[in-house]
Motif scaffolding. Structure first.
Motif, PDB file in Angstrom:
ATOM      1  N   VAL A  21     -43.516  60.776  77.637  1.00  8.73           N
ATOM      2  CA  VAL A  21     -43.075  59.523  78.093  1.00  8.73           C
ATOM      3  C   VAL A  21     -43.692  58.313  78.284  1.00  8.73           C
ATOM      4  CG1 VAL A  21     -42.277  58.837  80.501  1.00  8.73           C
ATOM      5  CG2 VAL A  21     -41.396  61.238  79.714  1.00  8.73           C
ATOM      6  N   ALA A  22     -45.079  58.585  78.509  1.00 13.21           N
ATOM      7  CA  ALA A  22     -46.031  57.621  78.358  1.00 13.21           C
ATOM      8  C   ALA A  22     -46.001  56.812  77.108  1.00 13.21           C
ATOM      9  CB  ALA A  22     -47.492  58.070  78.651  1.00 13.21           C
ATOM     10  N   VAL A  23     -46.245  57.626  75.928  1.00 11.75           N
ATOM     11  CA  VAL A  23     -46.038  56.872  74.562  1.00 11.75           C
ATOM     12  C   VAL A  23     -44.861  56.087  74.183  1.00 11.75           C
ATOM     13  CG1 VAL A  23     -45.929  57.535  72.110  1.00 11.75           C
ATOM     14  CG2 VAL A  23     -47.623  58.548  73.551  1.00 11.75           C
ATOM     15  N   ALA A  24     -43.794  56.563  74.591  1.00  7.80           N
ATOM     16  CA  ALA A  24     -42.423  55.722  74.666  1.00  7.80           C
ATOM     17  C   ALA A  24     -42.710  54.553  75.388  1.00  7.80           C
ATOM     18  CB  ALA A  24     -41.348  56.648  75.103  1.00  7.80           C
ATOM     19  N   PHE A  25     -42.932  54.460  76.536  1.00 15.14           N
ATOM     20  CA  PHE A  25     -43.317  53.279  77.512  1.00 15.14           C
ATOM     21  C   PHE A  25     -44.215  52.354  76.835  1.00 15.14           C
ATOM     22  CE2 PHE A  25     -40.976  55.471  81.067  1.00 15.14           C
ATOM     23  CZ  PHE A  25     -39.771  54.695  80.941  1.00 15.14           C
ATOM     24  N   LEU A  26     -45.461  52.922  76.256  1.00 18.16           N
ATOM     25  CA  LEU A  26     -46.329  52.078  75.628  1.00 18.16           C
ATOM     26  C   LEU A  26     -45.944  51.609  74.422  1.00 18.16           C
ATOM     27  CD1 LEU A  26     -49.502  54.447  76.205  1.00 18.16           C
ATOM     28  CD2 LEU A  26     -49.118  52.094  77.281  1.00 18.16           C
ATOM     29  N   TRP A  27     -45.228  52.009  73.722  1.00 17.55           N
ATOM     30  CA  TRP A  27     -44.738  51.584  72.264  1.00 17.55           C
ATOM     31  C   TRP A  27     -43.652  50.434  72.861  1.00 17.55           C
ATOM     32  CZ3 TRP A  27     -46.629  52.260  68.019  1.00 17.55           C
ATOM     33  CH2 TRP A  27     -46.161  51.589  66.805  1.00 17.55           C
ATOM     34  N   ALA A  28     -42.946  50.579  73.741  1.00 18.04           N
ATOM     35  CA  ALA A  28     -41.937  49.643  74.187  1.00 18.04           C
ATOM     36  C   ALA A  28     -42.780  48.424  74.781  1.00 18.04           C
ATOM     37  CB  ALA A  28     -41.107  50.006  75.389  1.00 18.04           C
ATOM     38  N   GLY A  29     -43.889  48.540  75.446  1.00 18.27           N
ATOM     39  CA  GLY A  29     -44.652  47.459  75.655  1.00 18.27           C
ATOM     40  C   GLY A  29     -45.435  46.819  74.450  1.00 18.27           C
ATOM     41  N   LEU A  32     -42.777  44.758  72.972  1.00 17.44           N
ATOM     42  CA  LEU A  32     -42.302  43.510  73.918  1.00 17.44           C
ATOM     43  C   LEU A  32     -43.641  42.328  73.751  1.00 17.44           C
ATOM     44  CD1 LEU A  32     -40.213  42.519  75.749  1.00 17.44           C
ATOM     45  CD2 LEU A  32     -41.529  43.556  77.495  1.00 17.44           C
ATOM     46  N   SER A  33     -44.800  43.027  73.593  1.00 18.38           N
ATOM     47  CA  SER A  33     -45.748  41.796  73.397  1.00 18.38           C
ATOM     48  C   SER A  33     -45.532  41.278  71.977  1.00 18.38           C
ATOM     49  CB  SER A  33     -47.092  42.773  73.375  1.00 18.38           C
ATOM     50  OG  SER A  33     -47.556  43.603  72.416  1.00 18.38           O
ATOM     51  N   ASN A  34     -45.107  41.729  71.236  1.00 21.90           N
ATOM     52  CA  ASN A  34     -44.826  41.375  69.830  1.00 21.90           C
ATOM     53  C   ASN A  34     -43.675  40.368  69.611  1.00 21.90           C
ATOM     54  OD1 ASN A  34     -47.413  41.913  68.549  1.00 21.90           O
ATOM     55  ND2 ASN A  34     -46.310  44.075  68.278  1.00 21.90           N
ATOM     56  N   GLY A  35     -42.952  40.237  70.848  1.00 22.68           N
ATOM     57  CA  GLY A  35     -41.650  39.526  70.865  1.00 22.68           C
ATOM     58  C   GLY A  35     -40.497  40.333  70.290  1.00 22.68           C
ATOM     59  N   GLU A  36     -40.493  41.564  69.966  1.00 18.04           N
ATOM     60  CA  GLU A  36     -39.335  42.520  69.495  1.00 18.04           C
ATOM     61  C   GLU A  36     -38.744  43.117  70.703  1.00 18.04           C
ATOM     62  OE1 GLU A  36     -38.460  42.575  66.351  1.00 18.04           O
ATOM     63  OE2 GLU A  36     -40.115  41.296  65.585  1.00 18.04           O
ATOM     64  N   TRP A  39     -36.477  46.252  69.987  1.00 22.53           N
ATOM     65  CA  TRP A  39     -36.995  47.557  69.916  1.00 22.53           C
ATOM     66  C   TRP A  39     -37.629  47.835  71.298  1.00 22.53           C
ATOM     67  CZ3 TRP A  39     -35.955  50.689  66.440  1.00 22.53           C
ATOM     68  CH2 TRP A  39     -35.516  50.390  65.134  1.00 22.53           C
ATOM     69  N   ALA A  40     -38.168  46.685  72.114  1.00 20.18           N
ATOM     70  CA  ALA A  40     -38.682  47.230  73.212  1.00 20.18           C
ATOM     71  C   ALA A  40     -37.499  47.924  74.116  1.00 20.18           C
ATOM     72  CB  ALA A  40     -39.269  45.817  73.987  1.00 20.18           C
ATOM     73  N   VAL A  42     -35.109  49.615  73.122  1.00 11.73           N
ATOM     74  CA  VAL A  42     -34.727  50.922  72.378  1.00 11.73           C
ATOM     75  C   VAL A  42     -35.664  51.718  72.917  1.00 11.73           C
ATOM     76  CG1 VAL A  42     -34.689  52.312  70.445  1.00 11.73           C
ATOM     77  CG2 VAL A  42     -33.373  49.940  70.345  1.00 11.73           C
ATOM     78  N   PHE A  43     -36.953  51.396  72.697  1.00 10.82           N
ATOM     79  CA  PHE A  43     -37.840  52.478  73.175  1.00 10.82           C
ATOM     80  C   PHE A  43     -38.287  52.712  74.660  1.00 10.82           C
ATOM     81  CE2 PHE A  43     -39.299  51.900  68.855  1.00 10.82           C
ATOM     82  CZ  PHE A  43     -39.711  53.219  68.454  1.00 10.82           C
ATOM     83  N   GLY A  44     -37.871  51.544  75.604  1.00 12.84           N
ATOM     84  CA  GLY A  44     -37.754  51.803  77.012  1.00 12.84           C
ATOM     85  C   GLY A  44     -36.475  52.759  77.320  1.00 12.84           C
ATOM     86  N   ALA A  45     -35.533  52.790  76.779  1.00 13.22           N
ATOM     87  CA  ALA A  45     -34.236  53.431  76.942  1.00 13.22           C
ATOM     88  C   ALA A  45     -34.736  54.963  76.660  1.00 13.22           C
ATOM     89  CB  ALA A  45     -33.041  52.951  76.180  1.00 13.22           C
ATOM     90  N   ILE A  46     -35.580  55.127  75.380  1.00 14.16           N
ATOM     91  CA  ILE A  46     -36.026  56.520  74.901  1.00 14.16           C
ATOM     92  C   ILE A  46     -36.897  56.917  76.168  1.00 14.16           C
ATOM     93  CG2 ILE A  46     -37.689  57.739  73.324  1.00 14.16           C
ATOM     94  CD1 ILE A  46     -36.089  55.781  71.199  1.00 14.16           C
ATOM     95  N   GLY A  47     -37.775  55.971  76.653  1.00 12.71           N
ATOM     96  CA  GLY A  47     -38.757  56.389  77.616  1.00 12.71           C
ATOM     97  C   GLY A  47     -38.059  56.842  79.013  1.00 12.71           C
ATOM     98  N   LEU A  48     -37.182  56.069  79.319  1.00 17.92           N
ATOM     99  CA  LEU A  48     -36.040  56.399  80.475  1.00 17.92           C
ATOM    100  C   LEU A  48     -35.520  57.651  80.206  1.00 17.92           C
ATOM    101  CD1 LEU A  48     -34.557  53.155  81.365  1.00 17.92           C
ATOM    102  CD2 LEU A  48     -36.185  54.473  82.768  1.00 17.92           C
ATOM    103  N   TYR A  49     -34.755  57.927  79.416  1.00 14.28           N
ATOM    104  CA  TYR A  49     -34.215  59.399  78.962  1.00 14.28           C
ATOM    105  C   TYR A  49     -35.298  60.374  79.184  1.00 14.28           C
ATOM    106  CZ  TYR A  49     -31.345  63.013  76.993  1.00 14.28           C
ATOM    107  OH  TYR A  49     -30.796  64.313  76.511  1.00 14.28           O
TER     108      TYR A  49
END
Length: 69
Positions: A21-29, A32-36, A39-40, A42-49
């Motif tokens: 769960v942490a890796v999914a949210f970290l990847w979303a962050g 997001l920091s790169n302006g994508e 994709w943020a 998508v990975f946020g939704a993966i983290g939530l699920y």
């Protein structure tokens, strides 16, 4: 068809479930920091699920030691 089989023995240790769960949210962050933002999201939704399936609704499978008695 299950997207994530939380009953698999791989997911039994709590630290693995938290790490996934942490890796999914970290990847979303990171995205997001790169302006994508797509994709943020998508990975946020993966983290939530994963958080729901592996932490909230997780029920460990209790294996029977011996069915013969």
């Amino acid at each position: 068809m299950k997207i994530l089989d939380a009953g698999h023995p791989f997911y039994r240790p709590l630290w693995r479930r938290i790490a996934i769960v942490a890796v999914a949210f970290l990847w979303a962050g990171f995205e997001l920091s790169n302006g994508e933002t797509i994709w943020a999201a998508v990975f946020g939704a993966i983290g939530l699920y994963c958080g729901w399936a592996l932490l909230v609704a997780y029920r460990p499978v209790i294996e029977e030691a011996d069915k013969d008695g």
